[in-house]
Scaffold this motif. Structure first.
Motif, PDB file in Angstrom:
ATOM      1  N   SER A 129       0.810  -1.224   0.000  1.00 51.49           N
ATOM      2  CA  SER A 129       0.000   0.000   0.000  1.00 51.49           C
ATOM      3  C   SER A 129       0.840   1.269   0.000  1.00 51.49           C
ATOM      4  N   GLY A 130       2.099   1.164   0.435  1.00 50.51           N
ATOM      5  CA  GLY A 130       2.952   2.344   0.540  1.00 50.51           C
ATOM      6  C   GLY A 130       2.695   3.171   1.777  1.00 50.51           C
ATOM      7  N   SER A 131       1.832   2.705   2.668  1.00 50.99           N
ATOM      8  CA  SER A 131       1.469   3.482   3.853  1.00 50.99           C
ATOM      9  C   SER A 131       2.273   3.045   5.068  1.00 50.99           C
ATOM     10  N   GLU A 132       2.384   3.955   6.043  1.00 51.13           N
ATOM     11  CA  GLU A 132       3.009   3.606   7.317  1.00 51.13           C
ATOM     12  C   GLU A 132       2.039   2.758   8.126  1.00 51.13           C
ATOM     13  N   VAL A 133       2.547   1.697   8.722  1.00 46.85           N
ATOM     14  CA  VAL A 133       1.672   0.747   9.414  1.00 46.85           C
ATOM     15  C   VAL A 133       1.824   0.794  10.926  1.00 46.85           C
ATOM     16  N   LEU A 134       2.758   1.600  11.422  1.00 46.97           N
ATOM     17  CA  LEU A 134       2.946   1.762  12.856  1.00 46.97           C
ATOM     18  C   LEU A 134       3.085   3.240  13.188  1.00 46.97           C
ATOM     19  N   PRO A 135       2.788   3.628  14.426  1.00 49.12           N
ATOM     20  CA  PRO A 135       3.194   4.964  14.861  1.00 49.12           C
ATOM     21  C   PRO A 135       4.715   5.090  14.742  1.00 49.12           C
ATOM     22  N   ARG A 136       5.196   6.264  14.442  1.00 50.22           N
ATOM     23  CA  ARG A 136       6.639   6.452  14.279  1.00 50.22           C
ATOM     24  C   ARG A 136       7.364   6.170  15.597  1.00 50.22           C
ATOM     25  N   LEU A 137       8.455   5.435  15.489  1.00 49.81           N
ATOM     26  CA  LEU A 137       9.220   5.030  16.662  1.00 49.81           C
ATOM     27  C   LEU A 137      10.203   6.159  16.983  1.00 49.81           C
ATOM     28  N   VAL A 188      18.736   0.254  11.657  1.00 51.87           N
ATOM     29  CA  VAL A 188      17.481  -0.431  11.960  1.00 51.87           C
ATOM     30  C   VAL A 188      17.530  -1.837  11.371  1.00 51.87           C
ATOM     31  N   ARG A 189      16.988  -2.807  12.125  1.00 52.68           N
ATOM     32  CA  ARG A 189      16.952  -4.198  11.676  1.00 52.68           C
ATOM     33  C   ARG A 189      15.692  -4.892  12.216  1.00 52.68           C
ATOM     34  N   PHE A 190      15.196  -5.848  11.445  1.00 51.36           N
ATOM     35  CA  PHE A 190      14.181  -6.781  11.922  1.00 51.36           C
ATOM     36  C   PHE A 190      14.857  -8.013  12.497  1.00 51.36           C
ATOM     37  N   SER A 191      14.180  -8.670  13.428  1.00 50.95           N
ATOM     38  CA  SER A 191      14.626  -9.975  13.887  1.00 50.95           C
ATOM     39  C   SER A 191      14.363 -11.001  12.785  1.00 50.95           C
ATOM     40  N   PRO A 192      15.024 -12.159  12.821  1.00 49.27           N
ATOM     41  CA  PRO A 192      14.834 -13.161  11.764  1.00 49.27           C
ATOM     42  C   PRO A 192      13.388 -13.602  11.574  1.00 49.27           C
ATOM     43  N   ASP A 193      12.595 -13.592  12.642  1.00 49.28           N
ATOM     44  CA  ASP A 193      11.191 -13.998  12.515  1.00 49.28           C
ATOM     45  C   ASP A 193      10.266 -12.818  12.221  1.00 49.28           C
ATOM     46  N   GLY A 194      10.825 -11.611  12.103  1.00 52.24           N
ATOM     47  CA  GLY A 194      10.042 -10.434  11.771  1.00 52.24           C
ATOM     48  C   GLY A 194       9.220  -9.855  12.888  1.00 52.24           C
ATOM     49  N   ARG A 195       9.309 -10.412  14.087  1.00 59.05           N
ATOM     50  CA  ARG A 195       8.444  -9.977  15.189  1.00 59.05           C
ATOM     51  C   ARG A 195       9.004  -8.779  15.953  1.00 59.05           C
ATOM     52  N   LEU A 196      10.283  -8.499  15.790  1.00 58.96           N
ATOM     53  CA  LEU A 196      10.942  -7.428  16.538  1.00 58.96           C
ATOM     54  C   LEU A 196      11.676  -6.495  15.591  1.00 58.96           C
ATOM     55  N   ASP A 231      21.301   9.147  20.172  1.00 61.98           N
ATOM     56  CA  ASP A 231      21.020   9.488  21.572  1.00 61.98           C
ATOM     57  C   ASP A 231      21.655   8.488  22.533  1.00 61.98           C
ATOM     58  N   ASN A 232      22.603   7.688  22.014  1.00 67.79           N
ATOM     59  CA  ASN A 232      23.398   6.756  22.834  1.00 67.79           C
ATOM     60  C   ASN A 232      22.593   5.572  23.359  1.00 67.79           C
ATOM     61  N   LYS A 233      21.600   5.135  22.588  1.00 62.04           N
ATOM     62  CA  LYS A 233      20.787   4.002  23.015  1.00 62.04           C
ATOM     63  C   LYS A 233      20.505   3.055  21.850  1.00 62.04           C
ATOM     64  N   ALA A 234      20.453   1.768  22.182  1.00 66.48           N
ATOM     65  CA  ALA A 234      19.859   0.771  21.297  1.00 66.48           C
ATOM     66  C   ALA A 234      18.496   0.420  21.869  1.00 66.48           C
ATOM     67  N   ARG A 235      17.531   0.189  20.987  1.00 67.43           N
ATOM     68  CA  ARG A 235      16.178  -0.091  21.431  1.00 67.43           C
ATOM     69  C   ARG A 235      15.621  -1.306  20.704  1.00 67.43           C
ATOM     70  N   VAL A 236      14.687  -1.980  21.349  1.00 67.00           N
ATOM     71  CA  VAL A 236      13.965  -3.095  20.750  1.00 67.00           C
ATOM     72  C   VAL A 236      12.474  -2.796  20.842  1.00 67.00           C
ATOM     73  N   THR A 248       3.070  -3.787  17.007  1.00 66.61           N
ATOM     74  CA  THR A 248       2.391  -2.697  17.717  1.00 66.61           C
ATOM     75  C   THR A 248       3.232  -1.431  17.843  1.00 66.61           C
ATOM     76  N   GLY A 249       4.551  -1.562  17.701  1.00 63.59           N
ATOM     77  CA  GLY A 249       5.448  -0.439  17.933  1.00 63.59           C
ATOM     78  C   GLY A 249       5.797  -0.238  19.394  1.00 63.59           C
ATOM     79  N   LYS A 250       5.336  -1.116  20.263  1.00 56.92           N
ATOM     80  CA  LYS A 250       5.620  -0.989  21.692  1.00 56.92           C
ATOM     81  C   LYS A 250       7.117  -1.123  21.963  1.00 56.92           C
TER      82      LYS A 250
END
Length: 319
Positions: free
Chosen positions: A156-164, A173-181, A188-193, A198-200
């Motif tokens: 669709s070309g649309s954003e599917v999550l709220p912006r992180l 930026v990377r996905f996990s091998p199963d695509g869930r993360l 800002d000196n941080k890595a995030r998961v 959901t974008g949580k």
């Protein structure tokens, strides 16, 4: 037309084949020695290198505003696309039929490999440092200078999550091998998961400098590059399993397709290969200048992208 500078750099690249230095060690699926088989030139520094899923093709991005795709066996240039500014990153989709580009011009573009047709273009308004295809489904994540990571649906070309949201540039930026993360590295000196559905925000891992590269390892594990280190975490608990010390600033840290090997690129002019499970240094390749990117293929090839404008390709010695 080949300029005198280009010819000089190409000659230096060819000469460098006689000065490849490897530490003793044995790589799974590789012989002790690798032999340089090709040297491909851009017109400015090379910012990323990545192999296609079948290991037959190599894409490279550059500050010269281009992305090139070569056949690694013949060296033939199969495809070249241009941006309005330098390109920070390029990679293939999971089936090798598409490739993406992320540029200083504020766009991420999706191309069909066979035809070179531009399929999608996502504007960001700020430079985009990285992009990643989801291994499962038709989604793409991007990392931009506006402090956000975004996730797009390719159909669709649309954003599917709220912006992180982050506190500074998102650099990787990377996905996990199963695509869930989704994992991100930021200025800002941080890595995030994050949860990719959901974008949580699931975890935040503090560092003492810009996190320039992130990569998911085996289940529950994360690699992050910061300053002169690559750190290996169990991200759920935040426990650091080990740290790899590099001789220069870490530009990238990337795992082999089987996730058994960790390949790093640094400002000290080294591409180094470590055992992903233990952090043991297995081999290192010396270059004449800073190495901006390094990648391993499933067939045992190594590619490096360098500030001297070169892409160098190595394969296991047949002996």
């Amino acid at each position: 037309m080949t300029t005198l500078l280009q010819a000089t750099l190409r000659g230096a690249c060819l000469f460098a084949r006689d000065s490849v230095l490897w530490r003793a060690g044995q790589l799974r699926g590789m012989s002790t020695q690798l032999v340089e088989t090709r040297c491909i030139m851009h017109n400015r520094a090379v910012t990323s290198v990545n192999f296609s899923p079948d290991s037959k093709l190599l894409c490279s991005s550059s500050e010269d505003k281009s992305v090139q795709i070569h056949d690694i066996t013949t060296g033939e240039l199969l495809r070249q696309v241009e941006h309005a500014a330098g390109v920070w990153y390029a990679d293939f989709g999971r089936d090798g039929e598409l490739f993406c580009t992320a540029s200083e011009d504020g766009t991420v573009r999706i191309y069909e490999l066979e035809t070179g047709e531009l399929m999608e273009m996502f504007g960001h308004g700020m430079p985009v440092r990285s992009a990643a295809f989801c291994p499962v489904g038709e989604r793409l994540a991007t990392a931009a200078g506006d402090g956000t990571a975004r996730v797009f649906d390719l159909d669709s070309g649309s954003e599917v999550l709220p912006r992180l949201k982050h506190g500074s540039w998102v650099l990787s930026v990377r996905f996990s091998p199963d695509g869930r993360l989704i994992c991100t590295g930021s200025g800002d000196n941080k890595a995030r998961v994050f949860c990719s559905e959901t974008g949580k925000l699931l975890a935040t891992l503090p560092h003492d400098g810009w996190v320039t590269s992130v990569e998911f390892g085996a289940d529950g594990q994360l690699f992050s590059a910061c300053k002169k280190q690559v750190r290996h975490f169990e991200w759920r608990s935040g426990q650091e399993l080990f740290t790899v010390q590099l001789p220069g600033l870490a530009w990238s840290a990337q795992l082999s397709p089987d996730r058994q090997l960790l390949c790093t690129a640094s400002s000290a002019g080294l591409a180094q290969i470590f055992a992903a499970e233990t952090g043991e240094l297995l081999q290192e390749l010396s270059h004449s200048g800073a190495v901006r990117s390094a990648a391993l293929s499933s067939s045992g090839h190594l590619a490096t992208g360098c500030e001297d404008w070169s892409v160098r390709l190595f394969q296991p010695d047949a002996e």
